[in-house]
Design a protein around this motif. Structure first.
Motif, short mmCIF file in Angstrom:
data_model
loop_
_atom_site.label_atom_id
_atom_site.label_comp_id
_atom_site.label_asym_id
_atom_site.label_seq_id
_atom_site.Cartn_x
_atom_site.Cartn_y
_atom_site.Cartn_z
N ILE A 272 0.85 -1.19 0.00
CA ILE A 272 0.00 0.00 0.00
C ILE A 272 0.89 1.24 0.00
N PHE A 273 0.58 2.16 -0.91
CA PHE A 273 1.27 3.45 -0.97
C PHE A 273 0.24 4.54 -0.68
N LEU A 274 0.43 5.28 0.39
CA LEU A 274 -0.49 6.35 0.76
C LEU A 274 -0.02 7.66 0.15
N ASP A 275 -0.98 8.43 -0.41
CA ASP A 275 -0.63 9.72 -0.99
C ASP A 275 -0.03 10.65 0.05
N ALA A 276 -0.41 10.48 1.30
CA ALA A 276 0.10 11.34 2.36
C ALA A 276 1.55 11.03 2.72
N PHE A 277 2.01 9.81 2.40
CA PHE A 277 3.38 9.40 2.70
C PHE A 277 4.00 8.83 1.42
N PRO A 278 4.30 9.68 0.43
CA PRO A 278 4.72 9.17 -0.88
C PRO A 278 6.04 8.42 -0.87
N ASP A 279 6.86 8.61 0.16
CA ASP A 279 8.17 7.95 0.19
C ASP A 279 8.16 6.64 0.95
N ARG A 280 6.98 6.18 1.37
CA ARG A 280 6.92 4.97 2.17
C ARG A 280 5.97 3.95 1.54
N ALA A 281 6.23 2.68 1.83
CA ALA A 281 5.35 1.60 1.38
C ALA A 281 5.03 0.73 2.59
N PHE A 282 3.84 0.14 2.59
CA PHE A 282 3.38 -0.62 3.75
C PHE A 282 2.93 -2.02 3.30
N LEU A 283 3.43 -3.02 4.00
CA LEU A 283 3.07 -4.40 3.69
C LEU A 283 1.59 -4.63 3.98
N ALA A 284 0.95 -5.43 3.14
CA ALA A 284 -0.48 -5.68 3.29
C ALA A 284 -0.81 -7.00 2.62
N SER A 285 -2.09 -7.37 2.70
CA SER A 285 -2.58 -8.59 2.04
C SER A 285 -4.05 -8.41 1.72
N VAL A 286 -4.51 -9.15 0.72
CA VAL A 286 -5.91 -9.10 0.31
C VAL A 286 -6.75 -9.89 1.31
N THR A 287 -7.83 -9.27 1.80
CA THR A 287 -8.71 -9.98 2.74
C THR A 287 -10.02 -10.41 2.09
N THR A 288 -10.61 -9.53 1.28
CA THR A 288 -11.93 -9.83 0.72
C THR A 288 -12.06 -9.23 -0.67
N VAL A 289 -12.68 -9.97 -1.56
CA VAL A 289 -13.13 -9.43 -2.85
C VAL A 289 -14.64 -9.41 -2.80
N ARG A 290 -15.21 -8.21 -2.73
CA ARG A 290 -16.66 -8.11 -2.60
C ARG A 290 -17.36 -8.75 -3.80
N PRO A 291 -18.33 -9.61 -3.54
CA PRO A 291 -18.99 -10.34 -4.64
C PRO A 291 -20.04 -9.49 -5.35
N ALA A 292 -19.61 -8.34 -5.85
CA ALA A 292 -20.53 -7.45 -6.57
C ALA A 292 -19.72 -6.58 -7.52
N ILE A 293 -20.30 -6.27 -8.67
CA ILE A 293 -19.65 -5.44 -9.68
C ILE A 293 -20.43 -4.13 -9.81
N ASP A 294 -19.69 -3.03 -9.84
CA ASP A 294 -20.30 -1.73 -10.12
C ASP A 294 -20.48 -1.62 -11.63
N ARG A 295 -21.73 -1.71 -12.09
CA ARG A 295 -21.98 -1.74 -13.53
C ARG A 295 -21.58 -0.43 -14.21
N SER A 296 -21.68 0.68 -13.49
CA SER A 296 -21.36 1.97 -14.11
C SER A 296 -19.87 2.10 -14.41
N LYS A 297 -19.03 1.41 -13.61
CA LYS A 297 -17.58 1.51 -13.79
C LYS A 297 -16.93 0.18 -14.16
N ALA A 298 -17.70 -0.89 -14.11
CA ALA A 298 -17.18 -2.24 -14.41
C ALA A 298 -16.00 -2.58 -13.50
N THR A 299 -16.16 -2.27 -12.22
CA THR A 299 -15.11 -2.54 -11.25
C THR A 299 -15.69 -3.29 -10.05
N ALA A 300 -14.79 -3.94 -9.31
CA ALA A 300 -15.14 -4.60 -8.06
C ALA A 300 -14.27 -4.00 -6.95
N THR A 301 -14.76 -4.05 -5.74
CA THR A 301 -14.02 -3.52 -4.60
C THR A 301 -13.24 -4.64 -3.92
#
Length: 413
Positions: A272-301
């Motif tokens: 994860i790279f936060l705009d507030a801390f552009p020089d830093r990176a943070f370790l993370a992992s995927v927890t959930t893929v929401r089972p729904a698609i935004d039809r207006s943008k063709a994206t999932a959260t």
């Protein structure tokens, strides 16, 4: 005589410099001055052309991002908290006191605000009076029932002995049954009164608003004197007092196009790279893929969780997520382990040694470099200029020389 004639002839041939210039001479002199001026302008223009600063295209020496080579895809998103609530009272009332301020941490059960409790106290007083009255009625009914029971027992004995008629026994038994019914009714009335008192006490307790979980006050939505209703909707305050956020339960909600969802799975490592801390990176992992698609943008959260929530991270901060093909090596986040890079086309060879042309204060400086691993169209610098330095891309050796002033091409760098 002959000598005198010769002198006369020589005098006639001598040029008289005091005589006025002829018309032809005047015309030649009038054209000569502009020609000389034109030649001078051309000479000056030629000199300025030869001295004019050439335009060069530049790129900055850059420090590669952590996990750049392991990145499968990237996505943008925002920080959000898993526990984020608008705290509103459970009953309507006038706000008398708000005990917290924005940015203040609170503990679960801590008092946040108080409503006007006069009406609730009056209701509780009436309920307590009803309980006392019901208890008195119950005591009277119990005494009557006990008396009726004793009377019934005596009457039964007399009836067995034939002292009183059977009809009188029936009357006594009927009276005893009525007394027991009165006792049961008094018990029920006391139960109703007790429940009403409990409800009144609960209403009084609801005039004190407490924090439902540990968190931080993100926003203060109401001040003393406001009349509140027990309701709150997202984005619209219909009775909220404060917005409470748990800053220890932050995730990033990233939007991923549906064509790329096949590259993401739960538990996948990420950065994860936060705009507030552009020089830093943070370790993370995927927890959930929401089972729904935004039809207006063709994206999932996709929910991405910090391995350790960074200090200073706040909800709604802009973020970018790099989804990785494999976990990073232990030193991947150490800036010292990532050598700066330049475009390969910026490196020139000078007598068998590598160098780059650096633009410093508008002038060229040739700086030797020691090259590392080549990565795509770039090459790592083991030694050389630091990140952020402008270097000339695809330099023309015929036009460039040490110390020469140059112009940077617009849009490059």
């Amino acid at each position: 005589m002959a000598e005198a004639q010769a002198q006369t002839t020589l005098s006639a041939l001598r040029i008289d410099r005091t005589a006025a210039p002829t018309k032809r001479h005047r015309r030649m002199r009038r054209w000569l001055i502009p020609v000389v001026l034109l030649l001078a302008v051309l000479v000056l223009a030629g000199v300025s052309v030869t001295r004019r600063a050439p335009t060069v295209r530049v790129a900055e020496v850059r420090e590669p991002l952590p996990g750049e080579q392991q990145t499968e895809l990237s996505a943008a998103g925002y920080v959000d908290s898993r526990r984020r609530s608008v705290i509103a009272p459970q009953i309507p009332g006038r706000l008398m006191d708000v005990t917290v301020e924005e940015g203040e941490p609170v503990k679960e059960g801590q008092v946040i605000a108080r409503l006007d409790d006069q009406d609730a106290r009056n209701v509780l007083s009436r309920a307590e009076a009803e309980v006392r009255a019901a208890q008195a009625r119950l005591a009277a009914a119990r005494a009557q029932a006990e008396n009726a029971q004793r009377t019934t027992e005596r009457t039964e004995n007399l009836a067995k002995q034939g002292v009183i008629p059977h009809s009188e026994l029936l009357d006594v038994e009927t009276a005893g049954s009525a007394a027991r019914e009165e006792l049961n009714a008094a018990h029920a009335e006391l139960g109703v009164a007790i429940r009403a008192r409990e409800g009144a006490r609960l209403q009084l307790a609801h005039t004190v608003v407490r924090a439902p979980f540990d968190g931080t006050v993100a926003r203060k939505l109401a001040d003393e004197g406001a009349v509140l209703a027990p309701a709150a909707l997202a984005g619209t305050n219909l009775g909220g007092i404060v917005e409470l956020v748990d800053l220890d339960a932050l995730d990033v909600e990233a939007e991923v196009s549906e064509q790329q969802l096949s590259h993401i799975q739960e538990g996948q490592p990420a950065l994860i790279f936060l705009d507030a801390f552009p020089d830093r990176a943070f370790l993370a992992s995927v927890t959930t893929v929401r089972p729904a698609i935004d039809r207006s943008k063709a994206t999932a959260t996709v929910m991405v969780r910090f391995q350790s929530v960074p200090k200073g991270a706040l909800p709604d901060m802009g973020a970018k997520v790099a989804f990785l093909r494999e976990p990073l090596p232990p030193d991947a986040l150490d800036p010292k382990s990532r050598a700066p890079r330049v475009p390969s086309s910026a490196v020139v060879q000078d007598d068998g040694h590598s160098a780059v042309w650096v633009v410093r204060d508008g002038r060229l400086v040739k700086q030797p470099v020691r090259l590392g691993q080549r990565v795509g169209e770039e090459v790592a610098l083991v030694e050389g200029p630091p990140a952020g330095t402008q270097v000339v891309v695809a330099p023309d050796a015929k036009r460039l020389r040490e110390g020469r002033r140059v112009k940077v091409e617009a849009g490059s760098g």
